[in-house]
Design a protein around this motif. Structure first.
Motif, PDB file in Angstrom:
ATOM      1  N   ASN A 125      48.505  62.181  30.778  1.00  0.00           N
ATOM      2  CA  ASN A 125      48.740  60.862  30.816  1.00  0.00           C
ATOM      3  C   ASN A 125      49.223  60.409  29.378  1.00  0.00           C
ATOM      4  OD1 ASN A 125      47.929  60.438  33.176  1.00  0.00           O
ATOM      5  ND2 ASN A 125      45.787  59.934  32.832  1.00  0.00           N
TER       6      ASN A 125
ATOM      7  N   GLU B 275      42.951  60.725  36.331  1.00  0.00           N
ATOM      8  CA  GLU B 275      42.328  60.319  35.062  1.00  0.00           C
ATOM      9  C   GLU B 275      43.280  61.134  33.946  1.00  0.00           C
ATOM     10  OE1 GLU B 275      38.257  61.090  34.988  1.00  0.00           O
ATOM     11  OE2 GLU B 275      37.906  60.498  37.024  1.00  0.00           O
ATOM     12  N   LYS B 276      43.550  62.322  33.931  1.00  0.00           N
ATOM     13  CA  LYS B 276      44.077  62.954  32.774  1.00  0.00           C
ATOM     14  C   LYS B 276      45.885  63.358  33.064  1.00  0.00           C
ATOM     15  CE  LYS B 276      39.928  65.071  31.666  1.00  0.00           C
ATOM     16  NZ  LYS B 276      39.284  66.277  31.150  1.00  0.00           N
TER      17      LYS B 276
ATOM     18  N   MET C  99      39.393  57.676  41.056  1.00  0.00           N
ATOM     19  CA  MET C  99      40.540  58.121  40.709  1.00  0.00           C
ATOM     20  C   MET C  99      41.634  56.827  40.572  1.00  0.00           C
ATOM     21  SD  MET C  99      43.453  60.907  41.728  1.00  0.00           S
ATOM     22  CE  MET C  99      42.237  62.223  41.623  1.00  0.00           C
ATOM     23  N   SER C 100      42.243  56.585  39.464  1.00  0.00           N
ATOM     24  CA  SER C 100      43.287  55.306  39.487  1.00  0.00           C
ATOM     25  C   SER C 100      44.449  55.586  40.018  1.00  0.00           C
ATOM     26  CB  SER C 100      43.303  55.179  37.829  1.00  0.00           C
ATOM     27  OG  SER C 100      44.280  54.299  37.847  1.00  0.00           O
TER      28      SER C 100
END
Length: 64
Positions: free
Chosen positions: A55, A38-39, A1-2
């Motif tokens: 996002n 991610e989303k 995960m970013s």
């Protein structure tokens, strides 16, 4: 995960914990970037409301 994203238009890195505002908000609503996934990304607004956004809404956020 970013835990960060890069905005090419403003040459800015956004990371969890950054203070942000909603671009173009007449009331200049401020909050803290709490989660980057991610989303979705999540912001804890100063009025106490936590909201997760898709996002594709990242371009509406600017750093304070």
């Amino acid at each position: 995960m970013s835990t960060k994203w890069y905005d090419n238009d403003t040459d800015t890195f956004f990371e969890e914990g950054n203070r942000v505002t909603w671009f173009g908000d007449e009331n200049e609503t401020e909050g803290e970037l709490k989660m980057i996934g991610e989303k979705l990304f999540g912001i804890q607004w100063d009025d106490g409301i936590y909201i997760e956004y898709p996002n594709d809404h990242q371009d509406a956020i600017k750093k304070i």
